[in-house]
Design an enzyme around this catalytic site. Structure first.
Site: not given
Length: 389
Positions: A68, A153, A155, A295-296, A300, A317-318
């Site tokens: 990606d 991914h 929002i 994570s969900m 963040s 990055h996460g």
């Protein structure tokens, strides 16, 4: 930071043996200079470890960039505060966003909307300049701009430590970027086989600088990176429009940050001009703003780079996966997902069980490991979460 070998440095306090073995294998490639930097969120990937920074002299490993291309984050701080959202039906806002942006793998726009037109025009000009026909990879690439995809991914509508509302999303170059990546991984594998190069892993196949294949990859890579950045910009504009309509007031952007975490750039480190492939890592030059999602259901972070030279000016990055998707589905339940998402508006479906926070490393641990790489400017907590199946 721990030096695991002359060519491998690690900032990861939580890491499994398979991931370490994979990182050691990549670090032994002859053109690594000066060393591979393993980020706190490192986990097993295709060929090269996700959460690694791979500097190379005179060559690039396409799989070390990731499939990606240009995947990353964008965040906008608004003038709104938590109080502006209190008492409102956040399910309605989530549904408005879901209608405005195509979600899930293979989903795309029905038409090119007005906000996408100038971005597509820019991509068409860049493609012509680079001798690229994106339609040869995906005939509907124009309709892919402004789409989210699936997996990790997302929002989000979040608030920071001062209760200011942020809009936050994560996506990349979609199907067209994936096909560009897969083509060049295949080309690299064919060439290494043709040249009788003995690779420790076929996905570590590389392209040599100065060759036609290398030059074409860089041109198409840069196009895909630009597509990914503009894809996030397009989606953010749509999210802003939906939030404005929902609250009845235009969004006043206070700040906007857009950064890749799957990409390659030519940079100077340790006295040499190298190609730095960040596969699940962001640039963290001193003072550079960046975004590190949890994570969900977890926090963040909006961060600022500290310019650590040993990390090649990089940071995680996460959160980084601890369970594969299939393992997460075996280990966790829909009820556990609901519990983890208490207080957050989300689409309540068992399709997201493999994205449960427990499937990832604790983001607080990752950020503690990254203390020498970035400073935390803001901590964001989700109010609304939107994902594709």
């Amino acid at each position: 930071m721990e030096r695991l070998s002359a060519r491998l440095l690690s900032w990861a306090s939580l890491i499994d043996e398979k991931t370490l073995a994979q990182a050691h294998t990549t670090a032994r490639m002859p053109f690594i200079h000066p060393h591979l930097a393993l980020m706190p969120d490192a986990h097993l990937g295709k060929g090269a470890t996700v959460g690694s920074v791979i500097p190379t002299l005179g060559a690039i490993i396409p799989a070390a960039v990731g499939v990606d291309i240009g995947c990353g984050m964008i965040a906008v701080r608004t003038q709104f505060t938590r109080s502006d959202l209190e008492g409102r039906d956040l399910a309605e806002l989530r549904e408005q966003i879901e209608r405005a942006i195509p979600l899930s793998a293979g989903r795309y726009n029905r038409k090119v909307v007005a906000t996408a037109e100038p971005r597509i025009a820019e991509l068409e000009q860049l493609a012509e300049k680079n001798g690229l026909d994106p339609a040869s990879y995906a005939g509907n690439w124009r309709l892919q701009l402004g789409t989210l995809g699936s997996g990790n991914h997302f929002i989000e509508v979040s608030v920071d430590e001062l209760d200011r509302v942020w809009l936050f999303l994560h996506s990349g170059s979609r199907g067209v970027g994936n096909k560009i990546a897969m083509k060049h991984i295949s080309v690299a594998q064919r060439l290494c086989k043709q040249w009788w190069i003995d690779l420790p892993d076929p996905d570590l196949a590389y392209l040599v600088e100065g060759t036609e294949e290398f030059t074409r990859y860089i041109r198409e890579l840069r196009w895909a990176q630009r597509f990914a950045l503009l894809n996030r910009e397009e989606m953010m504009d749509r999210v802003i429009r939906q939030v404005s309509e929902f609250l009845g007031t235009a969004v006043d952007e206070q700040e906007r940050i857009n950064c890749h975490h799957n990409f390659t750039e030519s940079e100077k480190h340790y006295g040499k001009q190298v190609w730095v492939s960040r596969k699940g890592a962001i640039q963290a030059d001193a003072g550079r703003p960046g975004l590190i999602p949890g994570s969900m259901g977890t926090a963040s972070y909006v961060v600022e780079g500290l310019g650590d030279p040993q990390s090649l000016n990089s940071s995680p990055h996460g959160a980084g996966r601890e369970y594969s998707r299939s393992a997460a589905r075996r280990a966790f339940t829909h009820d556990q997902l609901r519990e983890a998402m208490t207080g957050i508006e989300f689409r309540d479906t068992d399709a997201f069980v493999d994205e449960i926070p427990q499937a990832y490393k604790p983001i607080d641990r990752v950020m503690a490991d990254a203390a020498s790489l970035v400073s935390i400017r803001h901590t964001l907590r989700q109010l609304v979460n939107v994902k594709g199946d």
